[in-house]
Design a protein around this motif. Structure first.
Motif, mmCIF file in Angstrom:
data_model
loop_
_atom_site.group_PDB
_atom_site.id
_atom_site.type_symbol
_atom_site.label_atom_id
_atom_site.label_comp_id
_atom_site.label_asym_id
_atom_site.label_seq_id
_atom_site.Cartn_x
_atom_site.Cartn_y
_atom_site.Cartn_z
ATOM 1 N N THR A 92 0.970 -1.186 0.077
ATOM 2 C CA THR A 92 -0.055 0.124 0.004
ATOM 3 C C THR A 92 1.112 1.259 0.032
ATOM 4 O O THR A 92 0.450 2.304 -0.588
ATOM 5 N N ALA A 93 1.921 1.385 0.617
ATOM 6 C CA ALA A 93 3.016 2.328 0.781
ATOM 7 C C ALA A 93 3.372 2.504 -0.786
ATOM 8 O O ALA A 93 3.754 3.800 -1.423
ATOM 9 N N TRP A 94 3.880 1.496 -1.352
ATOM 10 C CA TRP A 94 4.510 1.560 -2.820
ATOM 11 C C TRP A 94 3.330 2.202 -3.742
ATOM 12 O O TRP A 94 3.445 3.164 -4.400
ATOM 13 N N ALA A 95 2.009 1.754 -3.616
ATOM 14 C CA ALA A 95 0.985 2.294 -4.297
ATOM 15 C C ALA A 95 0.920 3.661 -4.388
ATOM 16 O O ALA A 95 0.580 4.597 -5.064
ATOM 17 N N SER A 96 0.856 3.984 -2.756
ATOM 18 C CA SER A 96 0.711 5.603 -2.547
ATOM 19 C C SER A 96 1.932 6.225 -3.216
ATOM 20 O O SER A 96 1.659 7.532 -3.738
ATOM 21 N N THR A 97 3.033 5.847 -3.012
ATOM 22 C CA THR A 97 4.266 6.601 -3.851
ATOM 23 C C THR A 97 4.018 6.763 -5.209
ATOM 24 O O THR A 97 4.258 7.884 -5.708
ATOM 25 N N VAL A 98 3.462 5.676 -5.748
ATOM 26 C CA VAL A 98 3.384 5.668 -7.500
ATOM 27 C C VAL A 98 2.135 7.049 -7.667
ATOM 28 O O VAL A 98 2.379 7.706 -8.649
ATOM 29 N N ARG A 99 1.010 6.838 -6.835
ATOM 30 C CA ARG A 99 0.310 7.719 -7.094
ATOM 31 C C ARG A 99 0.623 9.180 -6.899
ATOM 32 O O ARG A 99 0.065 10.166 -7.787
ATOM 33 N N ARG A 100 1.647 9.422 -5.990
ATOM 34 C CA ARG A 100 2.040 10.726 -6.017
ATOM 35 C C ARG A 100 3.067 11.165 -6.880
ATOM 36 O O ARG A 100 3.687 12.079 -6.969
ATOM 37 N N GLY A 101 3.346 10.124 -7.798
ATOM 38 C CA GLY A 101 4.256 10.518 -8.647
ATOM 39 C C GLY A 101 5.626 10.140 -8.513
ATOM 40 O O GLY A 101 6.755 10.750 -9.207
ATOM 41 N N GLY A 102 5.874 9.312 -7.326
ATOM 42 C CA GLY A 102 7.192 9.032 -6.798
ATOM 43 C C GLY A 102 7.739 7.819 -7.599
ATOM 44 O O GLY A 102 7.079 7.032 -8.298
ATOM 45 N N ASP A 103 9.022 7.461 -7.133
ATOM 46 C CA ASP A 103 9.608 6.287 -7.962
ATOM 47 C C ASP A 103 10.374 5.496 -6.761
ATOM 48 O O ASP A 103 10.208 5.706 -5.636
ATOM 49 N N ALA A 104 11.093 4.297 -7.228
ATOM 50 C CA ALA A 104 11.634 3.594 -6.309
ATOM 51 C C ALA A 104 12.634 4.256 -5.126
ATOM 52 O O ALA A 104 12.590 3.963 -4.030
ATOM 53 N N GLY A 105 13.254 5.238 -5.774
ATOM 54 C CA GLY A 105 14.242 5.977 -4.817
ATOM 55 C C GLY A 105 13.302 6.734 -3.799
ATOM 56 O O GLY A 105 13.819 6.747 -2.520
ATOM 57 N N ASP A 106 12.220 7.312 -4.010
ATOM 58 C CA ASP A 106 11.521 8.004 -3.122
ATOM 59 C C ASP A 106 11.104 6.763 -1.900
ATOM 60 O O ASP A 106 11.003 7.076 -0.823
ATOM 61 N N TYR A 107 10.707 5.819 -2.499
ATOM 62 C CA TYR A 107 10.026 4.776 -1.768
ATOM 63 C C TYR A 107 10.914 4.274 -0.601
ATOM 64 O O TYR A 107 10.941 4.078 0.430
ATOM 65 N N VAL A 108 12.065 3.830 -1.160
ATOM 66 C CA VAL A 108 13.331 2.955 -0.490
ATOM 67 C C VAL A 108 13.702 4.101 0.554
ATOM 68 O O VAL A 108 14.087 3.885 1.603
ATOM 69 N N ARG A 109 14.025 5.452 0.240
ATOM 70 C CA ARG A 109 14.561 6.496 1.099
ATOM 71 C C ARG A 109 13.434 6.486 2.447
ATOM 72 O O ARG A 109 14.082 6.496 3.435
ATOM 73 N N GLY A 110 12.217 6.516 1.999
ATOM 74 C CA GLY A 110 11.042 6.771 3.176
ATOM 75 C C GLY A 110 11.378 5.544 4.069
ATOM 76 O O GLY A 110 11.147 5.681 5.259
ATOM 77 N N ARG A 111 11.507 4.246 3.527
ATOM 78 C CA ARG A 111 11.440 3.047 4.257
ATOM 79 C C ARG A 111 12.614 2.956 5.166
ATOM 80 O O ARG A 111 12.538 2.644 6.359
ATOM 81 N N LEU A 112 13.877 3.319 4.564
ATOM 82 C CA LEU A 112 15.145 3.399 5.163
ATOM 83 C C LEU A 112 14.830 4.293 6.507
ATOM 84 O O LEU A 112 15.448 3.825 7.605
#
Length: 444
Positions: free
Chosen positions: A84-104
């Motif tokens: 769900t977090a990855w789907a939210s990132t994509v909806r906001r126009g983010g990419d894998a880098g945005d997702y991984v940074r946030g999770r780290l």
């Protein structure tokens, strides 16, 4: 004037799957209870201290782990949150880098605090002349939960790719991961090389995380209940020949590090049981009392998990200093005495959370790529965060490893860039525990 003007707004729970939050809280609390029951402290006739694994030494314990080993469920719930977090990132126009940074950042900020505390505590204990053998035993024990930072951190790096595979080939992906996990175990057993099993940090935990993607997929909710019951029963039946083969242990804690294929089977069973229990859990979460407990624990779950063993040792030390009686481990009075001990550990964890809870809050999401370091820098930060926990998982906690972690993890956070003002504490699973009405995969 609005009567609610002076009261903080309640969190919006309308889109959350609160049963997922409840499952996560259940896992955290059960881990605390099990770990407290593992610590048996006593004095011999000479007054010397001895420490044993009381719970693990009970003859019924291996079979009990078939129900009590909840780390697969923890990764299923984490996979749901990740999807769900990855789907939210994509909806906001983010990419894998945005997702991984946030999770780290979600992992690294609470980890930095506990590693600094452990490094300081072990250094002080050494300066005070604590018996090195006892200190080494205690250090290994209190550092044991840190393996989760390595395992979960590794799986988070693969979420964008694994979400794509789930969207295109969900069944093939699960079969391939399961086959890889079994193959690793067979090679490990045939060669006697234990380190081969480290490959299952990928196969096993990615498989179980993928089950969380399945749980977030609306199609899973349409599977008949009788089929879920049959699959769960089949999984537990499959564990019988597996654990009788000599390749896998009957004790699911033995199969935890490195992880083994039995945890994949257990994960499928727990996935089905969670779905079966969902209507009952949903009704439970309609009550204020259940929501209050889940919010209180869920909003500081990582703090409770990372700090509970060090705090259990601190509590034991205080009881020793004041001359409190220590009943014989595994005696009837010892089992009853665990109730106030568990309550004391949780109370201390909540007290600590008052000081460090802000580290557990999700950073406020910036625009896609805004102020974000480059992918190579994120990669270096990931290594700095995961490597110390990985080393502790292999060799156990020691003063040098604690110091390395206390330096490397804050450096990782620094590399990941400035953090926006954190949100108010959220209820439950990390970042975005919301129930999808369609497939959680961003491609749908």
């Amino acid at each position: 004037m609005n009567a609610d003007a002076h009261h903080p707004a309640a969190p919006d729970l309308s889109r959350r799957d609160l049963t997922v939050d409840l499952a996560r809280v259940f896992c955290v609390l059960l881990v605390v209870v099990i770990h407290v029951l593992m610590i048996g402290v006593s004095r011999d006739a000479t007054g010397a201290l001895s420490v044993d694994r009381t719970l693990g030494e009970q003859p019924w314990f291996p079979l009990a782990t078939w129900a009590g080993q909840v780390m697969p469920l923890f990764f299923v719930v984490g996979g749901f949150a990740s999807a769900t977090a990855w789907a939210s990132t994509v909806r906001r126009g983010g990419d894998a880098g945005d997702y991984v940074r946030g999770r780290l950042l979600r992992l690294g900020r609470p980890a930095a605090a506990i590693l600094v505390f452990l490094a300081a505590g072990l250094a002080v204990a050494r300066l005070l002349g604590v018996d090195p053998a006892l200190l080494a035993t205690v250090a290994v024990g209190i550092g044991s939960p840190l393996w989760f930072l390595a395992a979960y951190g590794i799986t988070q790096l693969f979420v964008p790719a694994m979400a794509g595979l789930h969207a295109r080939r969900p069944v093939v992906t699960l079969v391939a991961l399961a086959a890889g996990g079994v193959a690793v175990d067979l090679v490990r057993h045939a060669t006697g090389v234990t380190d081969v099993g480290l490959l299952n940090l990928l196969f096993v935990w990615l498989f179980v995380q993928q089950l969380g993607f399945v749980y977030a997929d609306a199609r899973f909710g349409r599977i008949p209940r009788r089929m879920l019951v049959a699959v769960a029963a089949a999984c537990y039946l499959l564990l019988v020949p597996m654990t009788s083969s000599g390749v896998w242990s009957r004790d699911m804690l033995v199969d935890l590090n490195p992880p083994m294929a039995t945890l994949m089977v257990l994960g499928v069973a727990q996935l089905c049981l969670l779905r079966l229990a969902r209507p009952l859990l949903a009704r439970l979460m309609e009550t204020r009392a259940a929501r209050a407990v889940v919010f209180a624990v869920g909003s500081r779950g990582m703090t409770v998990y990372l700090w509970h063993l060090p705090l259990a040792i601190v509590l034991t030390g205080v009881l020793l200093l004041i001359g409190a009686p220590f009943p014989e481990p595994a005696s009837a009075i010892w089992w009853w005495s665990r109730i106030p001990v568990v309550a004391g550990v949780l109370g201390l964890a909540f007290a600590v959370s008052l000081a460090v809870a802000r580290l557990e809050r999700a950073p406020r999401a910036d625009g896609p790529g805004r102020g974000r370091p480059s992918l190579p820098v994120i990669g270096v930060a990931a290594v700095l965060l995961i490597a110390p926990a990985f080393a502790i998982m292999l060799d156990g906690l020691s003063l040098p490893l604690a110091v390395i972690g206390a330096v490397a993890v804050p450096a990782s956070i620094r590399l990941l860039g400035p953090v926006s003002s954190p949100r108010a504490p959220s209820l439950g699973t990390p970042t975005g525990s919301r129930r999808s009405t369609t497939s959680a995969s961003p491609a749908r």
